[in-house]
Design an enzyme around this catalytic site. Structure first.
Site, mmCIF file in Angstrom:
data_model
loop_
_atom_site.group_PDB
_atom_site.id
_atom_site.type_symbol
_atom_site.label_atom_id
_atom_site.label_comp_id
_atom_site.label_asym_id
_atom_site.label_seq_id
_atom_site.Cartn_x
_atom_site.Cartn_y
_atom_site.Cartn_z
ATOM 1 N N ILE A 160 0.837 -1.205 0.000
ATOM 2 C CA ILE A 160 0.000 0.000 0.000
ATOM 3 C C ILE A 160 0.865 1.245 0.000
ATOM 4 O O ILE A 160 0.628 2.180 -0.776
ATOM 5 C CB ILE A 160 -0.956 -0.010 1.206
ATOM 6 C CG1 ILE A 160 -1.936 -1.179 1.096
ATOM 7 C CG2 ILE A 160 -1.726 1.312 1.288
ATOM 8 C CD1 ILE A 160 -2.809 -1.376 2.330
ATOM 9 N N PRO A 208 1.702 -1.769 9.883
ATOM 10 C CA PRO A 208 0.893 -2.595 10.782
ATOM 11 C C PRO A 208 0.894 -2.034 12.201
ATOM 12 O O PRO A 208 1.789 -1.260 12.584
ATOM 13 C CB PRO A 208 1.588 -3.959 10.740
ATOM 14 C CG PRO A 208 2.499 -3.915 9.566
ATOM 15 C CD PRO A 208 2.878 -2.485 9.362
ATOM 16 N N ARG A 236 -4.287 1.321 11.163
ATOM 17 C CA ARG A 236 -4.942 0.812 12.363
ATOM 18 C C ARG A 236 -5.064 1.948 13.375
ATOM 19 O O ARG A 236 -4.158 2.765 13.528
ATOM 20 C CB ARG A 236 -4.153 -0.355 12.979
ATOM 21 C CG ARG A 236 -4.237 -1.649 12.192
ATOM 22 C CD ARG A 236 -5.643 -2.243 12.241
ATOM 23 N NE ARG A 236 -5.755 -3.516 11.533
ATOM 24 C CZ ARG A 236 -6.102 -3.644 10.263
ATOM 25 N NH1 ARG A 236 -6.370 -2.564 9.535
ATOM 26 N NH2 ARG A 236 -6.200 -4.847 9.703
ATOM 27 N N ASP A 260 -9.604 6.593 8.828
ATOM 28 C CA ASP A 260 -10.560 5.555 8.446
ATOM 29 C C ASP A 260 -10.638 4.481 9.526
ATOM 30 O O ASP A 260 -11.445 3.565 9.423
ATOM 31 C CB ASP A 260 -10.145 4.935 7.106
ATOM 32 C CG ASP A 260 -11.157 3.919 6.591
ATOM 33 O OD1 ASP A 260 -12.343 4.291 6.467
ATOM 34 O OD2 ASP A 260 -10.777 2.762 6.335
ATOM 35 N N GLU A 265 -13.723 0.314 17.559
ATOM 36 C CA GLU A 265 -14.578 0.158 16.376
ATOM 37 C C GLU A 265 -15.660 -0.871 16.666
ATOM 38 O O GLU A 265 -15.336 -1.954 17.169
ATOM 39 C CB GLU A 265 -13.746 -0.266 15.162
ATOM 40 C CG GLU A 265 -12.730 0.770 14.744
ATOM 41 C CD GLU A 265 -11.853 0.330 13.583
ATOM 42 O OE1 GLU A 265 -11.129 1.182 13.048
ATOM 43 O OE2 GLU A 265 -11.883 -0.871 13.222
ATOM 44 N N HIS A 284 -14.007 2.756 8.597
ATOM 45 C CA HIS A 284 -13.168 1.605 8.235
ATOM 46 C C HIS A 284 -13.626 1.004 6.903
ATOM 47 O O HIS A 284 -13.880 -0.202 6.786
ATOM 48 C CB HIS A 284 -13.189 0.540 9.333
ATOM 49 C CG HIS A 284 -11.959 -0.328 9.341
ATOM 50 N ND1 HIS A 284 -11.333 -0.725 10.483
ATOM 51 C CD2 HIS A 284 -11.244 -0.878 8.316
ATOM 52 C CE1 HIS A 284 -10.288 -1.486 10.195
ATOM 53 N NE2 HIS A 284 -10.214 -1.589 8.870
#
Length: 317
Positions: A160, A208, A236, A260, A265, A284
Site C-alpha cells: 500500500i 501494521p 490501524r 478511516d 470500532e 473503516h
C-alpha cells in the site's frame, strides 16, 4: 465433506453482494452474519474448518472445539486468534494479504483531495444556493490548494505504501519514505521518522499495528509538524494517540486529519475526534470496494482449497 463455519460473514458481505457458492463446492458451509464472543464455541461446534474476520478465537474456544483443524482469516491481520493455542491444537491458520492495495491507496487520496479541494464544502454551499447568488461565474470563498509540490511522507513501504508513493509522484508531490527496514531499489528518499513528521505537508500511515507502532503518532511528534500539515491514517487506529491528535487539531498544531480507523470500532460516542470540524472520519471502509472484497473472498476460498488438497498456503507461523 468437512463442515465449515463462517462466524462473521457480514464483515465481508454486508448487503449480500457476495456469495458463499464457491466455498460450498469445497465444504458443508454454515454462515452466520456476526457472532458474539460467547457464541463462538457453540457455533463452531464439531466443524473442522473455520473462517472468521474479527471473531475472537481464544484458547477456551479452541479447547471447546476439538475437531477444528483449520482457521482461515478473512483479512490480513490475525490478532483475534490465539496462535499459540492454535499451534498446540495442531490447527493450521491462514490469512489473506495484499488484496486491498488499490482500494486503500484510492481512499487515501480521496481523503487527501477532500481536504485540499474542499469538495464537500462546495457541494453543501451550492446545494444551499450560494452559487446562484454569486455575482461572478466562479465562486471560491473556501481556499483550495494543489497537491503538486507538496511533501508527501509515507510511513511504511509495503504494497500500500508503495502504491501511495507512486500515485503521489504522478500528482507532482515530493515523496519521501520512512520505514522500519531500509527498502531496496526505492526510488524515493528514505528519511527518519522524526524528519518525516517535521517536513511533511501530508503524512500518511501505512504500517501494521505492533507494540513498536502503538501510538507512533503522539503529542511529541505532532508538535514537531508544520501548522499546515495534514495527517491521514488508513492503517490501524492504535497507531494514533487519539487524545493527542484531538488536542493538536483543536489548538491548531496541525491543520487537519482524516482517519478511516479508530482505537474503538465501531466508533464510541466518547471518541475524542468525533466532533472536530478539521477531522474527517470514515467507518473503516478504505478496503471495502466490491472488487476488493471479491478478491479477498477468492484468496480465502483458494486458501481453503489448498489446505484440503494438502498444500496449505498463506500459513501464519
Amino acid at each position: 465433506m468437512k463442515k465449515l463455519v463462517i462466524t462473521d460473514w457480514s464483515t465481508l458481505s454486508m448487503t449480500d453482494d457476495l456469495s458463499t457458492a464457491a466455498l460450498q463446492e469445497l465444504a458443508d458451509v454454515t454462515a452466520y452474519p456476526l457472532t458474539a464472543p460467547e457464541e463462538a464455541a457453540a457455533r463452531i461446534g464439531d466443524a473442522e474448518l473455520l473462517l472468521c474476520n474479527k471473531t475472537p478465537i481464544t484458547a477456551a474456544v479452541l479447547d471447546a472445539c476439538p475437531n477444528l483443524e483449520y482457521i482461515g482469516v478473512m483479512a490480513t491481520g490475525y490478532n483475534n486468534i490465539d496462535l499459540k493455542a492454535a499451534a498446540q491444537h495442531g490447527i493450521t491458520v491462514c490469512n489473506a494479504g495484499s488484496y486491498s492495495t488499490m482500494a486503500v491507496a484510492q481512499h487515501t487520496f480521496a481523503l487527501m483531495l477532500h481536504h485540499f479541494s474542499r469538495i464537500a464544502a462546495y457541494d453543501r454551499a451550492v446545494r444551499a444556493g450560494a452559487w446562484e447568488k454569486s455575482l461572478q461565474f466562479s465562486w471560491f470563498p473556501y481556499p483550495t490548494a494543489e497537491l503538486a509540490g507538496k511533501t508527501l511522507c509515507v510511513v511504511g513501504y509495503g504494497s500500500i505504501g508503495k502504491t501511495v508513493a507512486k500515485i503521489g509522484q504522478v500528482l507532482g508531490m515530493q515523496v519521501k519514505i520512512t520505514t522500519r527496514t531500509t527498502p531496496t531499489d526505492c526510488p524515493f528518499p528514505v528519511i527518519s521518522m522524526e524528519e518525516a513528521f517535521q517536513t511533511a505537508d501530508v503524512l500518511t500511515i501505512h504500517t501494521p499495528l505492533t507494540p513498536e507502532t502503538q501510538h507512533l503518532v503522539n503529542a511529541e511528534r505532532l508538535t514537531s509538524m508544520k501548522p499546515t500539515a495534514f495527517l491521514i491514517n488508513t492503517a490501524r487506529g492504535g497507531i494514533v494517540d487519539e487524545t493527542a491528535l484531538a488536542e493538536a487539531l483543536r489548538s491548531g498544531v496541525i491543520a487537519g486529519a482524516a482517519v478511516d480507523v479508530l482505537d474503538t470500532e465501531p466508533m464510541s460516542d466518547q471518541t475524542p475526534l468525533r466532533q472536530l470540524p478539521n477531522c474527517t472520519i470514515t467507518p473503516h471502509v478504505a478496503w471495502a470496494a466490491v472488487e476488493t472484497r471479491n478478491r479477498l473472498l477468492q484468496i480465502v476460498t483458494e486458501n481453503v482449497a489448498a489446505y484440503l488438497n494438502g498444500t496449505p498456503q498463506n500459513v501464519v507461523s
